[in-house]
Motif scaffolding. Sequence first.
Motif, PDB file in Angstrom:
ATOM      1  N   ILE A   8      14.147-116.322 -29.331  1.00  0.00           N
ATOM      2  CA  ILE A   8      15.315-116.848 -28.623  1.00  0.00           C
ATOM      3  C   ILE A   8      15.062-118.260 -28.109  1.00  0.00           C
ATOM      4  O   ILE A   8      13.992-118.552 -27.571  1.00  0.00           O
ATOM      5  CB  ILE A   8      15.680-115.902 -27.447  1.00  0.00           C
ATOM      6  N   PHE A  15      11.418-118.536 -26.602  1.00  0.00           N
ATOM      7  CA  PHE A  15      10.778-117.259 -26.348  1.00  0.00           C
ATOM      8  C   PHE A  15      10.495-116.592 -27.677  1.00  0.00           C
ATOM      9  O   PHE A  15      11.408-116.322 -28.451  1.00  0.00           O
ATOM     10  CB  PHE A  15      11.709-116.405 -25.483  1.00  0.00           C
ATOM     11  N   LEU A  21      12.018-104.793 -32.288  1.00  0.00           N
ATOM     12  CA  LEU A  21      12.775-103.536 -32.165  1.00  0.00           C
ATOM     13  C   LEU A  21      13.075-103.025 -33.567  1.00  0.00           C
ATOM     14  O   LEU A  21      13.232-103.808 -34.505  1.00  0.00           O
ATOM     15  CB  LEU A  21      14.101-103.786 -31.436  1.00  0.00           C
ATOM     16  N   LYS A  35      25.526-109.934 -30.735  1.00  0.00           N
ATOM     17  CA  LYS A  35      25.946-109.467 -29.417  1.00  0.00           C
ATOM     18  C   LYS A  35      25.082-110.124 -28.324  1.00  0.00           C
ATOM     19  O   LYS A  35      25.578-110.554 -27.280  1.00  0.00           O
ATOM     20  CB  LYS A  35      25.806-107.941 -29.355  1.00  0.00           C
ATOM     21  N   THR A  36      23.795-110.210 -28.619  1.00  0.00           N
ATOM     22  CA  THR A  36      22.863-110.822 -27.664  1.00  0.00           C
ATOM     23  C   THR A  36      23.219-112.284 -27.430  1.00  0.00           C
ATOM     24  O   THR A  36      23.201-112.776 -26.300  1.00  0.00           O
ATOM     25  CB  THR A  36      21.420-110.708 -28.202  1.00  0.00           C
ATOM     26  N   ASP A  43      25.442-116.897 -20.049  1.00  0.00           N
ATOM     27  CA  ASP A  43      24.524-117.360 -19.006  1.00  0.00           C
ATOM     28  C   ASP A  43      24.197-118.847 -19.155  1.00  0.00           C
ATOM     29  O   ASP A  43      24.112-119.577 -18.181  1.00  0.00           O
ATOM     30  CB  ASP A  43      23.224-116.553 -19.037  1.00  0.00           C
ATOM     31  N   ARG A  46      26.503-121.346 -17.587  1.00  0.00           N
ATOM     32  CA  ARG A  46      26.537-121.476 -16.134  1.00  0.00           C
ATOM     33  C   ARG A  46      25.880-122.766 -15.677  1.00  0.00           C
ATOM     34  O   ARG A  46      26.106-123.241 -14.583  1.00  0.00           O
ATOM     35  CB  ARG A  46      25.758-120.323 -15.480  1.00  0.00           C
TER      36      ARG A  46
ATOM     37  N   ARG B 155      29.816-110.785 -12.271  1.00  0.00           N
ATOM     38  CA  ARG B 155      29.504-112.117 -11.766  1.00  0.00           C
ATOM     39  C   ARG B 155      28.054-112.583 -11.835  1.00  0.00           C
ATOM     40  O   ARG B 155      27.800-113.764 -11.731  1.00  0.00           O
ATOM     41  CB  ARG B 155      29.948-112.207 -10.284  1.00  0.00           C
ATOM     42  N   ARG B 156      27.118-111.665 -11.950  1.00  0.00           N
ATOM     43  CA  ARG B 156      25.727-112.119 -11.927  1.00  0.00           C
ATOM     44  C   ARG B 156      25.243-112.461 -13.334  1.00  0.00           C
ATOM     45  O   ARG B 156      25.671-111.851 -14.307  1.00  0.00           O
ATOM     46  CB  ARG B 156      24.806-111.041 -11.346  1.00  0.00           C
ATOM     47  N   SER B 157      24.328-113.404 -13.390  1.00  0.00           N
ATOM     48  CA  SER B 157      23.680-113.698 -14.665  1.00  0.00           C
ATOM     49  C   SER B 157      22.849-112.486 -15.056  1.00  0.00           C
ATOM     50  O   SER B 157      22.527-111.633 -14.220  1.00  0.00           O
ATOM     51  CB  SER B 157      22.763-114.917 -14.520  1.00  0.00           C
ATOM     52  N   ALA B 158      22.503-112.411 -16.332  1.00  0.00           N
ATOM     53  CA  ALA B 158      21.697-111.278 -16.800  1.00  0.00           C
ATOM     54  C   ALA B 158      20.395-111.194 -16.007  1.00  0.00           C
ATOM     55  O   ALA B 158      19.947-110.104 -15.632  1.00  0.00           O
ATOM     56  CB  ALA B 158      21.405-111.440 -18.289  1.00  0.00           C
ATOM     57  N   LEU B 159      19.813-112.338 -15.721  1.00  0.00           N
ATOM     58  CA  LEU B 159      18.538-112.365 -14.986  1.00  0.00           C
ATOM     59  C   LEU B 159      18.713-111.814 -13.571  1.00  0.00           C
ATOM     60  O   LEU B 159      17.946-110.964 -13.118  1.00  0.00           O
ATOM     61  CB  LEU B 159      18.023-113.813 -14.936  1.00  0.00           C
ATOM     62  N   GLY B 198      25.024-103.581 -19.399  1.00  0.00           N
ATOM     63  CA  GLY B 198      26.045-104.063 -20.322  1.00  0.00           C
ATOM     64  C   GLY B 198      25.524-105.139 -21.259  1.00  0.00           C
ATOM     65  O   GLY B 198      26.262-106.030 -21.679  1.00  0.00           O
ATOM     66  N   LEU B 199      24.240-105.067 -21.582  1.00  0.00           N
ATOM     67  CA  LEU B 199      23.612-106.061 -22.457  1.00  0.00           C
ATOM     68  C   LEU B 199      22.973-105.357 -23.641  1.00  0.00           C
ATOM     69  O   LEU B 199      22.862-104.131 -23.653  1.00  0.00           O
ATOM     70  CB  LEU B 199      22.529-106.824 -21.694  1.00  0.00           C
ATOM     71  N   SER B 200      22.512-106.130 -24.618  1.00  0.00           N
ATOM     72  CA  SER B 200      21.756-105.529 -25.709  1.00  0.00           C
ATOM     73  C   SER B 200      20.303-105.359 -25.260  1.00  0.00           C
ATOM     74  O   SER B 200      19.844-106.026 -24.330  1.00  0.00           O
ATOM     75  CB  SER B 200      21.810-106.432 -26.944  1.00  0.00           C
ATOM     76  N   ALA B 201      19.588-104.464 -25.928  1.00  0.00           N
ATOM     77  CA  ALA B 201      18.174-104.266 -25.599  1.00  0.00           C
ATOM     78  C   ALA B 201      17.377-105.550 -25.846  1.00  0.00           C
ATOM     79  O   ALA B 201      16.406-105.842 -25.145  1.00  0.00           O
ATOM     80  CB  ALA B 201      17.600-103.116 -26.420  1.00  0.00           C
ATOM     81  N   VAL B 202      17.809-106.327 -26.841  1.00  0.00           N
ATOM     82  CA  VAL B 202      17.137-107.602 -27.132  1.00  0.00           C
ATOM     83  C   VAL B 202      17.280-108.551 -25.941  1.00  0.00           C
ATOM     84  O   VAL B 202      16.318-109.210 -25.518  1.00  0.00           O
ATOM     85  CB  VAL B 202      17.736-108.245 -28.405  1.00  0.00           C
ATOM     86  N   HIS B 203      18.476-108.591 -25.379  1.00  0.00           N
ATOM     87  CA  HIS B 203      18.715-109.471 -24.237  1.00  0.00           C
ATOM     88  C   HIS B 203      17.909-109.017 -23.018  1.00  0.00           C
ATOM     89  O   HIS B 203      17.318-109.826 -22.306  1.00  0.00           O
ATOM     90  CB  HIS B 203      20.217-109.494 -23.921  1.00  0.00           C
ATOM     91  N   ASN B 205      15.133-107.373 -23.056  1.00  0.00           N
ATOM     92  CA  ASN B 205      13.737-107.727 -23.312  1.00  0.00           C
ATOM     93  C   ASN B 205      13.466-109.183 -22.935  1.00  0.00           C
ATOM     94  O   ASN B 205      12.468-109.507 -22.280  1.00  0.00           O
ATOM     95  CB  ASN B 205      13.425-107.489 -24.797  1.00  0.00           C
ATOM     96  N   ARG B 206      14.392-110.044 -23.306  1.00  0.00           N
ATOM     97  CA  ARG B 206      14.284-111.475 -22.967  1.00  0.00           C
ATOM     98  C   ARG B 206      14.239-111.671 -21.449  1.00  0.00           C
ATOM     99  O   ARG B 206      13.446-112.456 -20.927  1.00  0.00           O
ATOM    100  CB  ARG B 206      15.487-112.219 -23.570  1.00  0.00           C
ATOM    101  N   ASP B 210      11.311-113.025 -18.896  1.00  0.00           N
ATOM    102  CA  ASP B 210      11.583-114.133 -17.986  1.00  0.00           C
ATOM    103  C   ASP B 210      11.134-113.788 -16.558  1.00  0.00           C
ATOM    104  O   ASP B 210      10.477-114.587 -15.880  1.00  0.00           O
ATOM    105  CB  ASP B 210      13.091-114.446 -18.026  1.00  0.00           C
TER     106      ASP B 210
END
Lengths: 82, 250
Positions: A8, A15, A21, A35-36, A43, A46, B155-159, B198-203, B205-206, B210
């Motif tokens: 990514i 990264f 997976l 989707k990712t 994000d 922002r 409203r929150r970022s994924a992180l 509400g995210l993918s597992a890949v996201h 993991n990222r 982080d």
Amino acid sequence: MPRYYFDIHDQEGDFRDEEGLDFPDLDAAIAVARKTLGGLVQDALREPGLETVAITVRDGQDGPVMMRVTLETNLPDQPPSR
Amino acid sequence: MMTAQGLSDPALLQTFFQRLERRDELGPDERRAMAELFRHERRLEAGAEIVGEGERPGQSTLLLSGITARAKLMGDGERQITAFNVPGDFVDLHSFLLKELDHSVVAITPIEFTQIAHADLERVTERFPHLSRMLWLATLLDSAINREWLVGLGRRSALARAAHIFCEMGLRLNAVGLGSPDNYEFAVTQTDLADAMGLSAVHVNRVIQDLRARNLLVWQGSRVSLPNLDGIRELAEFDDRYLNLMKERR
């Protein structure tokens, strides 16, 4: 099931995915990458400044497949920003 | 077949009583009346469904150990987890009055649970008005947590959303005597977490990578530790007010 790795590029930098997976095939891996990418773009937008978010899907045989979203902000009376 | 109705050990209810008594004192009569209504404990493996969407359970389920999730399945096979439950939580106290469950409840880890018949709940709540209010409080805490998750999803970022969940789980487990806010057992997978966020597992993991890189999270096996609690709370804009960790007359 083959294992795919998702590298990514986002606002935090690059990264490299070392864990990966499992997915039935490359198409399924690409669907998840898309989707990712949607979530990453949300994000990334922002914060000002970042123009590109990308995912590279790789495995041993197929790919790599790169997906990239690039944002352009064209301000009035100025050259297009990158 | 054992004829024993009740729990093998009343101490199994410790997390349940602790959850309530963290917010208000229960009288010995209230504790006793409630305790004797629970059926013998049972176990389920990870992945098992405890209640299915659309069912009309005649009892409510209290989690004794492990983690469960309330989940909705989408037409395309995707799943949204709307809540994690921890020991001491009723996973479906709302089915007592809603009757039909609009979501399923699944075991995320191996679990132990017990159940209480709705008819018994009806009797005990009629006898003990304060106990009724405390059960009402339990469902209000659920909805306060739901609100906070809604804010996160919207409203929150994924992180920050991930950081918030790690802050919350530590406090909720600690409130029932399991682990400390910055070090606890959390045997969910990244896929479970992805479905909750509400995210993918890949996201996810990222995002986990982080948080690790920022020295805010160590997640090894099923053990979570938060080496810089102030730091991760600041990132998540975490304010524990919604968990209502105050003891007062209710």
